[in-house]
Design an enzyme around this catalytic site. Structure first.
Site, short mmCIF file in Angstrom:
data_model
loop_
_atom_site.label_atom_id
_atom_site.label_comp_id
_atom_site.label_asym_id
_atom_site.label_seq_id
_atom_site.Cartn_x
_atom_site.Cartn_y
_atom_site.Cartn_z
CG ASP A 246 -2.05 1.02 1.08
OD1 ASP A 246 -3.19 0.60 0.83
OD2 ASP A 246 -1.79 2.24 1.22
CG ASN B 243 -12.09 0.05 3.69
OD1 ASN B 243 -12.40 -0.29 4.82
ND2 ASN B 243 -10.94 0.62 3.40
CD GLN C 215 -14.82 -0.31 -2.49
OE1 GLN C 215 -15.96 -0.48 -2.02
NE2 GLN C 215 -14.34 -1.06 -3.47
CB SER C 216 -10.54 5.56 -2.25
OG SER C 216 -9.40 4.75 -2.03
CB VAL C 217 -9.34 1.61 -5.47
CG1 VAL C 217 -9.08 0.92 -6.81
CG2 VAL C 217 -8.30 2.71 -5.22
CG HIS D 248 -8.66 -3.02 -2.69
ND1 HIS D 248 -9.63 -2.33 -3.40
CD2 HIS D 248 -8.40 -2.27 -1.60
CE1 HIS D 248 -9.92 -1.22 -2.76
NE2 HIS D 248 -9.19 -1.16 -1.66
CG HIS E 28 -6.82 -2.42 3.10
ND1 HIS E 28 -6.01 -1.34 2.83
CD2 HIS E 28 -8.01 -2.14 2.51
CE1 HIS E 28 -6.68 -0.44 2.13
NE2 HIS E 28 -7.91 -0.90 1.93
P1 DGP Z 1 -9.56 1.64 -0.18
O1 DGP Z 1 -9.58 2.99 0.48
O2 DGP Z 1 -10.03 0.52 0.74
O3 DGP Z 1 -10.27 1.66 -1.51
O4 DGP Z 1 -8.02 1.33 -0.44
C1 DGP Z 1 -7.31 1.83 -1.52
C2 DGP Z 1 -5.87 1.76 -1.15
O5 DGP Z 1 -5.11 1.88 -2.33
C3 DGP Z 1 -5.41 2.89 -0.22
O6 DGP Z 1 -5.04 2.34 1.05
C4 DGP Z 1 -4.20 3.47 -0.90
C5 DGP Z 1 -3.90 2.50 -2.02
N1 DGP Z 1 -3.43 3.15 -3.23
C6 DGP Z 1 -4.08 4.11 -3.94
N2 DGP Z 1 -3.33 4.48 -5.00
C7 DGP Z 1 -2.21 3.71 -4.95
C8 DGP Z 1 -1.04 3.63 -5.78
O7 DGP Z 1 -0.89 4.33 -6.79
N3 DGP Z 1 -0.09 2.73 -5.40
C9 DGP Z 1 -0.22 1.94 -4.29
N4 DGP Z 1 0.79 1.10 -4.02
N5 DGP Z 1 -1.30 1.99 -3.50
C10 DGP Z 1 -2.28 2.87 -3.82
#
Ligand code: DGP
Length: 115
Positions: free
Chosen positions: A31, A87, A94-96, A100, A102
Site C-alpha cells: 500500500d 472497505n 473505499q476509494s478504489v 481488494h 488490506h
Molecule cells: P480503499 O480505500 O479501501 O479503496 O483502499 C485503496 C488503497 O489503495 C489505499 O489504502 C491506498 C492504495 N493506493 C491508492 N493508489 C495507490 C497507488 O498508486 N499505489 C499503491 N501502491 N497503493 C495505492
C-alpha cells in the site's frame, strides 16, 4: 468504473508499485500509505467485482484464493498473523472500486486501524 483501475495499471507496469506476489488470478502490492509495518493489498486480476459482496456472490473460489494469498504474505513478511480488511462503499472508506483486501501485519497490541 473506468478501466483499467489504478491496481491494474501497477500490475501492467504502467505506473510504479511494489508487487509482492503474483499468481494466476491474484496479485499483491504494498500500500502506498502504509498503516502498519506490513500493509499489502491483495487484488484479483479481474476488474469484474467492485467489492467483496459482489465477489463472494460471483466467485467465492476467487475470494478464497485472496485469503490464501493474504496468509502467504503474512507468513513471508510478518509472523503469520494478520488483519484482513475490505472497505465496501465510499462511506466505509473505499476509494478504489476494484475489489481488494488490506492485509495488515506486525500490529501493536490494541492497534485500531482507521482505513
Ligand atoms: P480503499 O480505500 O479501501 O479503496 O483502499 C485503496 C488503497 O489503495 C489505499 O489504502 C491506498 C492504495 N493506493 C491508492 N493508489 C495507490 C497507488 O498508486 N499505489 C499503491 N501502491 N497503493 C495505492
Amino acid at each position: 468504473m473506468t478501466s483499467p483501475s489504478i491496481f491494474t495499471r501497477i500490475l501492467t507496469g504502467d505506473i510504479p508499485g511494489e508487487i509482492l506476489l503474483d499468481t494466476e488470478r491474484v496479485f499483491a502490492i504494498r500500500d502506498i500509505n502504509p498503516q502498519a509495518p506490513l500493509h499489502a493489498l491483495v487484488i484479483p486480476k479481474t476488474e469484474q467485482y467492485r467489492d467483496v459482496t459482489e465477489l463472494a456472490a460471483g466467485d467465492p473460489g476467487l475470494l478464497a484464493e485472496m485469503v490464501a494469498v493474504a496468509k502467504r504474505l503474512a507468513d513471508e513478511h510478518s509472523d503469520g498473523e494478520y488483519r484482513l480488511i475490505f472497505n465496501n462503499g465510499a462511506r466505509a472508506g473505499q476509494s478504489v472500486f476494484h475489489v481488494h483486501a488490506h492485509v495488515l501485519g506486525d500490529l501493536e497490541e490494541g492497534d485500531l486501524v482507521g482505513l
